[in-house]
Write an enzyme that holds these catalytic residues in place. Structure first.
Site, PDB file in Angstrom:
ATOM      1  N   LYS A  10       0.820  -1.218   0.000  1.00  0.00           N
ATOM      2  CA  LYS A  10       0.000   0.000   0.000  1.00  0.00           C
ATOM      3  C   LYS A  10       0.861   1.278   0.000  1.00  0.00           C
ATOM      4  CE  LYS A  10      -3.962  -2.266   2.211  1.00  0.00           C
ATOM      5  NZ  LYS A  10      -4.969  -2.189   3.313  1.00  0.00           N
ATOM      6  N   TYR A  50     -12.390  -1.227  -3.955  1.00  0.00           N
ATOM      7  CA  TYR A  50     -12.918  -1.431  -2.601  1.00  0.00           C
ATOM      8  C   TYR A  50     -14.437  -1.246  -2.525  1.00  0.00           C
ATOM      9  CZ  TYR A  50      -8.315  -1.858  -0.400  1.00  0.00           C
ATOM     10  OH  TYR A  50      -7.075  -2.312  -0.003  1.00  0.00           O
ATOM     11  N   ASN A 113      -2.099   0.065   6.822  1.00  0.00           N
ATOM     12  CA  ASN A 113      -1.581  -1.211   7.319  1.00  0.00           C
ATOM     13  C   ASN A 113      -0.710  -1.969   6.310  1.00  0.00           C
ATOM     14  OD1 ASN A 113      -3.618  -2.012   5.665  1.00  0.00           O
ATOM     15  ND2 ASN A 113      -4.884  -2.942   7.252  1.00  0.00           N
ATOM     16  N   HIS A 116      -2.220  -5.458   1.420  1.00  0.00           N
ATOM     17  CA  HIS A 116      -3.528  -6.073   1.213  1.00  0.00           C
ATOM     18  C   HIS A 116      -3.314  -7.551   0.950  1.00  0.00           C
ATOM     19  CE1 HIS A 116      -7.536  -6.829  -0.499  1.00  0.00           C
ATOM     20  NE2 HIS A 116      -6.916  -7.518  -1.441  1.00  0.00           N
ATOM     21  N   GLU A 127      -9.552  -9.899  -7.961  1.00  0.00           N
ATOM     22  CA  GLU A 127      -8.609  -8.813  -7.681  1.00  0.00           C
ATOM     23  C   GLU A 127      -7.375  -8.882  -8.584  1.00  0.00           C
ATOM     24  OE1 GLU A 127     -10.035  -8.418  -3.018  1.00  0.00           O
ATOM     25  OE2 GLU A 127      -8.030  -9.190  -3.448  1.00  0.00           O
TER      26      GLU A 127
END
Ligand code: GDP
Length: 138
Positions: A10, A50, A113, A116, A127
């Site tokens: 990320k 998302y 975080n 993913h 995805e």
């Protein structure tokens, strides 16, 4: 096409220079990289990726964060890939992530975080296909 999962490094981890460290942990855990690219999601693309979280209170923040800077997207192959990769990344909130997990080492908050990881074989395929054409999956 089973035993594959999808991951993104990320924008927080990219910005903080952790791409190499995270890829090293992924390799050390026995995952084979079968597709990979660095890219920068637009707000529209992040929102689409998302969309499943559209009704959650953090959706706006998540879309803003994920389109803030470059990411590395990858498809990973290994026996039991989805479950094993969820174990390797650790809990969503790094405060709850176990020692030795990627989020324990590199995540800074529940939102930012670091990585993913797909939560099912079905989502892993969806995805992965979101980012990579069939010709880019090896
Ligand atoms: P994951 O499967 O562990 O990534 O967690 P979820 O599917 O529940 O959430 C997707 C992503 O949304 C997480 O990885 C976080 O980046 C973000 N997220 C989850 N919960 C929160 C929250 O309470 N606040 C914010 N800002 N982001 C969140």
């Amino acid at each position: 096409m089973t035993d594959r999962t999808f991951t993104m490094i990320k924008p927080d981890a990219t910005q903080n220079g952790h791409t190499g460290g995270i890829l090293e942990m992924i390799n050390a855990a026995g995952f084979r990289i079968v597709a990979m690219k660095m890219t920068h999601l637009s707000e529209a693309k992040a929102g689409e990726f998302y969309a499943i979280h559209k009704e959650r209170p953090f959706y706006g923040e998540l879309v803003e964060f994920m389109s803030r800077g470059p990411i590395t997207a990858a498809i990973l192959e290994k026996e039991n890939a989805v479950e094993d990769f969820r174990k390797l990344i650790g809990a969503t909130n790094p405060a709850n992530a176990e020692e030795g997990t990627i989020r324990k080492k590199y995540a800074t908050s529940i939102g930012e975080n670091a990585v993913h990881g797909s939560d099912s074989d079905e989502n892993a395929a969806v995805e992965g296909n979101f980012f990579f054409s069939k010709l880019e999956q090896f």
